[in-house]
Design a protein around this motif. Structure first.
Motif, PDB file in Angstrom:
ATOM      1  N   GLY A  77      36.573  17.574  39.436  1.00 54.21           N
ATOM      2  CA  GLY A  77      37.151  19.223  39.990  1.00 54.21           C
ATOM      3  C   GLY A  77      36.223  20.463  40.564  1.00 54.21           C
ATOM      4  N   LYS A  78      36.930  21.784  40.068  1.00 55.82           N
ATOM      5  CA  LYS A  78      36.790  22.735  40.348  1.00 55.82           C
ATOM      6  C   LYS A  78      36.505  23.590  38.669  1.00 55.82           C
ATOM      7  CE  LYS A  78      34.964  22.816  44.595  1.00 55.82           C
ATOM      8  NZ  LYS A  78      33.880  21.714  45.164  1.00 55.82           N
ATOM      9  N   PHE A  79      36.068  24.445  38.394  1.00 51.97           N
ATOM     10  CA  PHE A  79      35.649  25.474  37.288  1.00 51.97           C
ATOM     11  C   PHE A  79      36.105  27.058  37.743  1.00 51.97           C
ATOM     12  CE2 PHE A  79      33.588  21.622  35.965  1.00 51.97           C
ATOM     13  CZ  PHE A  79      34.317  21.445  34.646  1.00 51.97           C
ATOM     14  N   ILE A  80      36.901  27.772  37.385  1.00 53.24           N
ATOM     15  CA  ILE A  80      36.775  28.698  36.724  1.00 53.24           C
ATOM     16  C   ILE A  80      36.621  29.330  35.419  1.00 53.24           C
ATOM     17  CG2 ILE A  80      38.519  31.070  37.196  1.00 53.24           C
ATOM     18  CD1 ILE A  80      39.973  29.282  40.194  1.00 53.24           C
ATOM     19  N   MET A  81      35.578  30.342  35.550  1.00 53.34           N
ATOM     20  CA  MET A  81      35.201  31.297  34.336  1.00 53.34           C
ATOM     21  C   MET A  81      35.871  31.764  33.802  1.00 53.34           C
ATOM     22  SD  MET A  81      31.785  30.908  32.011  1.00 53.34           S
ATOM     23  CE  MET A  81      32.060  28.552  31.412  1.00 53.34           C
ATOM     24  N   ILE A  82      36.386  32.433  32.724  1.00 55.68           N
ATOM     25  CA  ILE A  82      37.840  33.645  32.451  1.00 55.68           C
ATOM     26  C   ILE A  82      36.530  34.729  31.114  1.00 55.68           C
ATOM     27  CG2 ILE A  82      39.712  34.900  32.388  1.00 55.68           C
ATOM     28  CD1 ILE A  82      40.724  32.846  34.258  1.00 55.68           C
ATOM     29  N   GLY A  98      28.028  24.789  37.566  1.00 51.72           N
ATOM     30  CA  GLY A  98      28.995  24.878  38.750  1.00 51.72           C
ATOM     31  C   GLY A  98      30.279  25.702  38.997  1.00 51.72           C
ATOM     32  N   ILE A  99      30.431  26.531  38.073  1.00 50.65           N
ATOM     33  CA  ILE A  99      31.810  27.361  38.375  1.00 50.65           C
ATOM     34  C   ILE A  99      31.283  27.777  39.616  1.00 50.65           C
ATOM     35  CG2 ILE A  99      31.449  27.494  35.419  1.00 50.65           C
ATOM     36  CD1 ILE A  99      31.239  30.431  37.287  1.00 50.65           C
ATOM     37  N   GLU A 100      33.023  28.467  39.919  1.00 49.84           N
ATOM     38  CA  GLU A 100      33.224  28.675  41.245  1.00 49.84           C
ATOM     39  C   GLU A 100      33.245  29.853  41.749  1.00 49.84           C
ATOM     40  OE1 GLU A 100      34.066  26.792  44.311  1.00 49.84           O
ATOM     41  OE2 GLU A 100      32.727  25.304  43.546  1.00 49.84           O
ATOM     42  N   TYR A 101      33.146  30.922  40.434  1.00 50.00           N
ATOM     43  CA  TYR A 101      33.888  31.760  40.056  1.00 50.00           C
ATOM     44  C   TYR A 101      33.985  32.390  38.563  1.00 50.00           C
ATOM     45  CZ  TYR A 101      35.846  32.552  44.911  1.00 50.00           C
ATOM     46  OH  TYR A 101      35.407  32.956  46.073  1.00 50.00           O
ATOM     47  N   PHE A 102      33.247  33.964  38.381  1.00 48.11           N
ATOM     48  CA  PHE A 102      33.349  33.971  36.971  1.00 48.11           C
ATOM     49  C   PHE A 102      33.844  35.540  37.318  1.00 48.11           C
ATOM     50  CE2 PHE A 102      32.135  36.182  33.088  1.00 48.11           C
ATOM     51  CZ  PHE A 102      31.647  35.398  32.398  1.00 48.11           C
ATOM     52  N   ILE A 103      35.285  35.478  35.911  1.00 47.16           N
ATOM     53  CA  ILE A 103      35.879  36.207  35.730  1.00 47.16           C
ATOM     54  C   ILE A 103      35.997  36.952  34.491  1.00 47.16           C
ATOM     55  CG2 ILE A 103      38.046  37.238  36.308  1.00 47.16           C
ATOM     56  CD1 ILE A 103      38.718  35.063  38.610  1.00 47.16           C
ATOM     57  N   HIS A 104      35.527  38.196  34.756  1.00 45.47           N
ATOM     58  CA  HIS A 104      35.617  38.839  33.437  1.00 45.47           C
ATOM     59  C   HIS A 104      36.949  39.621  32.307  1.00 45.47           C
ATOM     60  CE1 HIS A 104      31.605  39.420  34.016  1.00 45.47           C
ATOM     61  NE2 HIS A 104      31.459  40.136  35.077  1.00 45.47           N
ATOM     62  N   LYS A 105      37.232  39.126  31.416  1.00 45.75           N
ATOM     63  CA  LYS A 105      38.626  40.285  30.904  1.00 45.75           C
ATOM     64  C   LYS A 105      37.907  41.842  30.807  1.00 45.75           C
ATOM     65  CE  LYS A 105      39.267  35.719  28.228  1.00 45.75           C
ATOM     66  NZ  LYS A 105      39.712  35.299  26.979  1.00 45.75           N
ATOM     67  N   PRO A 106      39.178  42.086  29.988  1.00 43.46           N
ATOM     68  CA  PRO A 106      40.496  41.571  30.119  1.00 43.46           C
ATOM     69  C   PRO A 106      41.316  41.129  31.922  1.00 43.46           C
ATOM     70  CG  PRO A 106      40.915  44.034  30.303  1.00 43.46           C
ATOM     71  CD  PRO A 106      39.076  43.606  30.198  1.00 43.46           C
ATOM     72  N   ILE A 107      41.730  39.897  31.996  1.00 45.09           N
ATOM     73  CA  ILE A 107      42.964  39.677  33.115  1.00 45.09           C
ATOM     74  C   ILE A 107      43.274  40.545  33.875  1.00 45.09           C
ATOM     75  CG2 ILE A 107      44.086  37.651  33.475  1.00 45.09           C
ATOM     76  CD1 ILE A 107      43.565  36.112  30.894  1.00 45.09           C
ATOM     77  N   ASN A 108      43.007  40.340  34.965  1.00 48.02           N
ATOM     78  CA  ASN A 108      43.545  40.621  35.584  1.00 48.02           C
ATOM     79  C   ASN A 108      44.328  39.996  36.569  1.00 48.02           C
ATOM     80  OD1 ASN A 108      43.965  42.152  39.114  1.00 48.02           O
ATOM     81  ND2 ASN A 108      43.291  43.796  37.792  1.00 48.02           N
ATOM     82  N   ARG A 109      46.015  40.028  36.363  1.00 49.15           N
ATOM     83  CA  ARG A 109      46.000  39.408  37.303  1.00 49.15           C
ATOM     84  C   ARG A 109      46.350  39.035  38.714  1.00 49.15           C
ATOM     85  NH1 ARG A 109      51.204  38.503  39.788  1.00 49.15           N
ATOM     86  NH2 ARG A 109      52.556  36.807  38.779  1.00 49.15           N
ATOM     87  N   ILE A 110      46.228  40.319  39.505  1.00 45.34           N
ATOM     88  CA  ILE A 110      46.362  40.038  40.771  1.00 45.34           C
ATOM     89  C   ILE A 110      44.735  38.793  41.285  1.00 45.34           C
ATOM     90  CG2 ILE A 110      45.541  41.251  42.842  1.00 45.34           C
ATOM     91  CD1 ILE A 110      47.972  43.373  42.398  1.00 45.34           C
ATOM     92  N   GLU A 111      43.796  39.605  40.275  1.00 45.25           N
ATOM     93  CA  GLU A 111      42.291  38.821  40.690  1.00 45.25           C
ATOM     94  C   GLU A 111      42.509  37.560  40.442  1.00 45.25           C
ATOM     95  OE1 GLU A 111      37.755  39.462  39.800  1.00 45.25           O
ATOM     96  OE2 GLU A 111      39.277  40.630  37.770  1.00 45.25           O
ATOM     97  N   VAL A 112      42.815  37.026  39.203  1.00 42.51           N
ATOM     98  CA  VAL A 112      43.221  35.701  38.609  1.00 42.51           C
ATOM     99  C   VAL A 112      43.478  34.437  39.962  1.00 42.51           C
ATOM    100  CG1 VAL A 112      43.904  34.296  37.267  1.00 42.51           C
ATOM    101  CG2 VAL A 112      42.692  36.713  36.792  1.00 42.51           C
ATOM    102  N   LEU A 113      44.499  35.933  40.866  1.00 43.73           N
ATOM    103  CA  LEU A 113      45.613  34.919  41.635  1.00 43.73           C
ATOM    104  C   LEU A 113      44.961  34.561  43.038  1.00 43.73           C
ATOM    105  CD1 LEU A 113      49.242  35.937  41.159  1.00 43.73           C
ATOM    106  CD2 LEU A 113      48.263  34.024  40.114  1.00 43.73           C
TER     107      LEU A 113
END
Length: 298
Positions: A77-82, A98-113
């Motif tokens: 499967g796929k990994f998204i790291m937050i 092998g992660i697909e994306y790295f998203i920095h916290k604090p979580i931005n709901r629009i970016e995550v979606l």
């Protein structure tokens, strides 16, 4: 297709935010959560998760270790790291694992979606490609086993096999295409291309022939179904070209059924993960090419 998600994060508020975002948008089913990577692997494998959203730093087993263990256990499967981590070397190591994306916290709901939807589309494309490869291997095996040629199997079978090469046999528009080509071969086989009806007239003629209750409504519905099928064929073909530009099917179909500039544009859109498309589908070219190819092979 319902996607299956698993969330691993030692911060309960982060897990809740991710859970709520996925649930609110109805992106799929959250089949499990964990506050640490340690011990979560068997559940992820057992529940056949498509996407794992995972933190990097956790108390017992960090995100990178968890990804490594899951890969060793055969997880595909796929990994998204937050994560709050911003150290470039650690982020680079996460991508290398092998992660697909790295998203920095604090979580931005629009970016995550937005990221989740891109990963979901990536999975859909991969599965479409797998379908194409399966079809190609089946056709090659059939040829080696001495089964009848496309020409011997008749026009309908030839049309279906071409659509199978494009990976769109499951599309409702594919059935319309098969039936339409069969009708054209019956009614217009002796006519020259210059005498062929316009696309809308062709649809109207066919809808009348099958005695549709509401001809205009059927024409509009059929046009939409066929357009969606042709759009999917272009998407699959462009994905095939990105994976292997010298693929014989890509070389055979890319400039024959589509304008090659449109194929290249679609390839760029896939590479850049663009959500919209600027490609104007030439449905008429696709149908006439399919008709001529079928006519020549039966």
């Amino acid at each position: 297709m319902r996607f299956r998600f698993f969330i691993i994060d030692d911060d309960p508020s982060s897990r809740k935010m991710l859970h709520n975002a996925i649930e609110y948008e109805d992106l799929g089913d959250i089949v499990g959560e964990a506050e640490d990577g340690f011990g979560a692997e068997p559940t992820i494998l057992m529940k056949k998760c498509d996407i794992v959203l995972i933190d990097l730093l956790m108390p017992k087993q960090d995100g990178i270790e968890t990804i490594e263990r899951l890969r060793e256990m055969g997880y595909e499967g796929k990994f998204i790291m937050i994560s709050q981590v911003e150290h470039k070397d650690m982020v680079a190591e996460a991508y290398s694992k092998g992660i697909e994306y790295f998203i920095h916290k604090p979580i931005n709901r629009i970016e995550v979606l937005s990221v989740i939807k891109k990963v979901m589309e990536h999975i859909k494309l991969e599965r479409s490609l797998q379908g194409i490869r399966h079809t190609l291997s089946f056709l090659d095996m059939s040829s080696q086993q001495g089964e009848p040629s496309r020409k011997e199997r008749g026009g309908r079978s030839f049309t279906q096999s071409v659509l199978a090469d494009f990976g769109i046999v499951g599309e409702s528009g594919s059935r319309d295409l098969v039936n339409l080509i069969e009708y054209l071969l019956k009614k217009h086989r002796q006519e020259s291309i210059r005498d062929f009806p316009a696309l809308k007239d062709m649809f109207t003629e066919y809808a009348t022939y099958i005695e549709a209750e509401d001809v205009q409504r059927e024409v509009k519905a059929m046009e939409q179904r066929i357009r969606r099928a042709v759009a999917r064929a272009l998407q699959n073909l462009a994905s095939l070209g990105l994976e292997d530009y010298s693929n014989p099917k890509f070389e055979l179909y890319a400039s024959k059924y589509f304008d090659f500039t449109d194929v290249r544009q679609k390839m760029r859109e896939i590479e850049q993960n663009e959500e919209g498309s600027r490609v104007r589908l030439n449905v008429k070219k696709f149908i006439f090419t399919l008709y001529l190819e079928t006519k020549e092979n039966v």
